[in-house]
Design an enzyme around this catalytic site. Structure first.
Site, short mmCIF file in Angstrom:
data_model
loop_
_atom_site.label_atom_id
_atom_site.label_comp_id
_atom_site.label_asym_id
_atom_site.label_seq_id
_atom_site.Cartn_x
_atom_site.Cartn_y
_atom_site.Cartn_z
NE ARG A 270 -6.89 4.88 5.72
CZ ARG A 270 -6.00 5.48 6.53
NH1 ARG A 270 -6.28 5.67 7.78
NH2 ARG A 270 -4.83 5.87 6.06
NE ARG B 286 0.91 12.34 7.06
CZ ARG B 286 1.21 13.55 7.46
NH1 ARG B 286 0.30 14.33 7.96
NH2 ARG B 286 2.43 14.01 7.34
CE LYS C 223 -1.59 1.84 3.92
NZ LYS C 223 -1.51 3.27 4.21
CG ASN C 224 2.61 2.78 3.46
OD1 ASN C 224 1.44 3.13 3.31
ND2 ASN C 224 3.15 2.62 4.66
NE ARG D 30 1.01 10.62 10.00
CZ ARG D 30 0.63 9.53 9.35
NH1 ARG D 30 -0.53 8.99 9.61
NH2 ARG D 30 1.41 8.98 8.45
CG ASP E 166 3.25 1.70 9.26
OD1 ASP E 166 2.89 2.60 10.04
OD2 ASP E 166 3.39 1.88 8.03
CB CYS F 131 -3.79 7.11 10.72
SG CYS F 131 -4.32 5.52 10.11
#
Ligand code: UD1
Length: 419
Positions: free
Chosen positions: A398, A93, A22-23, A122, A306, A117
């Site tokens: 997500r 984000r 995902k990232n 952040r 994570d 999140c």
């Protein structure tokens, strides 16, 4: 809102296909905006953050075509400049990653300040400083970031005060069209950044040092059609590794890459879990009760933030006590009170949690608060006695493709229900 009902106590056995990262997917989707040639992404995970980012680039005029579930063609030839509204940006984000490519391609960008999140403040100062170093004028106006570089961006030396993943991606994408050479020092070394660099290189960018803390980019104006396969999701793989460990099961993580997971594998081995590479990925074998191991999160190649919540779930039933320290985000312990509802013995003190292992957790209703916290409650539920009901599981969608089904295939007693 859907719930997950879990009846714990079954060791997981079998093979799990690890999805694309995902990232890695999020910046890659956004990178399509840079080019006036199509970008084909394969091994894309089916998760809602990816859908959000695809919808976002669609709103900039990128043509999106999907011939297969995990493959998308993004064609930004007809892209136009507009603004990213709060209602899209708040969903993930990572939407603010559009700043770099928009500025690089159109010379201006206007993006609503981000959501995502709820894990601490952040800030985005490093993204903005990087763009300013490349010659952009950056201002915050009524909840929007407005960046301008009417004459184009100019290569520069960017020194990141901390190796932010997002700021490295922003700087890297913006620098691909800046005139001359850009150097990014103290860059994030995460595999997802190396994957972004590999994709940008396939698109025609000139980048050296991917995967190291010094990136060097020679800006250019033209790109070409590219096809790029995403790396596997090391956080998903680490989550299933923790699931095997906490249930005393045996899972083969198909597609997982050991070289992306050294820190978490070391913790698992010290906790008594057996790990070995297979032809298809990585085998994880839980062997009896885990031993408690101290964990400190830090930027890659350190232990990933994570996976902090998932490993806290595992440590909460380990033999002995350990300290879990969070050094990346200042407020990433929302799962602590929920794990305590299941019987975990946790003492939170600032950015440290003292975990005293208990012999068993007992099922209870719990509330998911963010993506990784949700999955940590599921892991706890898989080893708890009786029934655990996890509410607000939309957070999970997500970032985890098909989680309940993947777990059921490995023998878990878990079902998704709409109350
Ligand atoms: C990315 C990951 C997220 C992961 C995190 C850290 C994506 C889409 N998300 O998030 O899953 O938890 O890396 O590995 O890839 N910071 C600043 N100023 C900035 C930017 C960051 O102070 O401008 C701080 C943050 O508050 C945080 C730390 O730097 O304390 C790390 O953040 P960063 O690496 O930027 O995380 P993200 O890119 O948001």
């Amino acid at each position: 809102m859907d719930q997950l009902k879990i009846r714990g106590g079954r060791p997981l056995e079998g093979a799990v296909d690890i999805a694309g990262a995902k990232n890695a997917a999020l910046p890659l989707i956004v990178a399509s905006l840079l080019s006036d040639h199509p970008l084909v992404l394969t091994n894309l995970p089916a998760v809602t953050d990816v859908e959000t980012l695809i919808a976002l680039v669609g709103s900039y005029g990128v043509t999106v075509s999907r011939d297969q579930a995990h493959r998308v063609t993004l064609d930004a030839r007809g892209a136009f400049n507009t603004e990213a509204h709060y209602d899209v940006v708040r969903r993930a984000r990572a939407t603010m990653l559009v700043l770099g490519p928009l500025l690089a391609r159109f010379g201006t960008a206007r993006v609503s300040l981000p959501g995502g999140c709820a894990i601490g403040a952040r800030p985005i100062d490093l993204h903005l400083k990087a763009l300013a170093a490349l010659g952009a004028e950056v201002a915050v106006d009524a909840g929007y970031i407005v960046a301008r570089a009417p004459q184009g961006l100019t290569g520069a030396r960017i020194v990141l005060s901390s190796p932010s993943v997002g700021a490295t991606a922003t700087a890297l994408m913006a620098a691909t069209t800046a005139s001359g050479e850009t150097e990014i020092l103290n860059a994030a070394r995460d595999p997802e950044i190396a994957d972004l660099a590999a994709c940008l290189t396939a698109m025609g960018a000139q980048i050296e040092g991917a995967g190291s803390h010094r990136l060097s980019i020679m800006g250019r104006r033209s790109f070409r059609r590219a096809v790029h396969e995403l790396i596997p999701d090391r956080v998903e793989a680490g989550t299933y590794a923790a699931a095997a460990a906490i249930t005393g099961g045996r899972l083969e993580l198909v597609g997982a890459r050991l070289e992306h997971m050294a820190a978490e594998c070391e913790v698992l081995e010290r906790a008594g879990v057996r790990l070995f590479p297979t032809d298809r990925g990585l085998m994880v074998e839980g062997r009896g009760r885990l031993a408690a191991v101290d964990i400190t999160t830090s930027p890659f190649p350190g232990f990933p933030t994570d996976l902090q919540a998932q490993f806290m779930a595992a440590m909460s039933v380990a033999e002995g006590a350990c300290m879990i320290r969070e050094t990346v985000f200042e407020n990433r312990f929302m799962h602590v009170p929920e794990l305590m509802r299941l019987g975990a013995d946790l003492t939170l003190n600032g950015t440290n949690v003292l975990v005293r292992g208990v012999e068993r957790l007992v099922g209870a209703p719990v509330m998911a608060t963010d993506l990784r916290a949700s999955v940590c409650l599921i892991l706890a539920g898989l080893c708890a006695e009786g029934e655990t009901v996890v509410n607000r599981v939309y957070h999970l969608d997500r970032g985890y493709e098909d989680l309940a089904r993947k777990l059921v295939r490995c023998g878990a007693d878990i079902e998704r229900v709409r109350p």
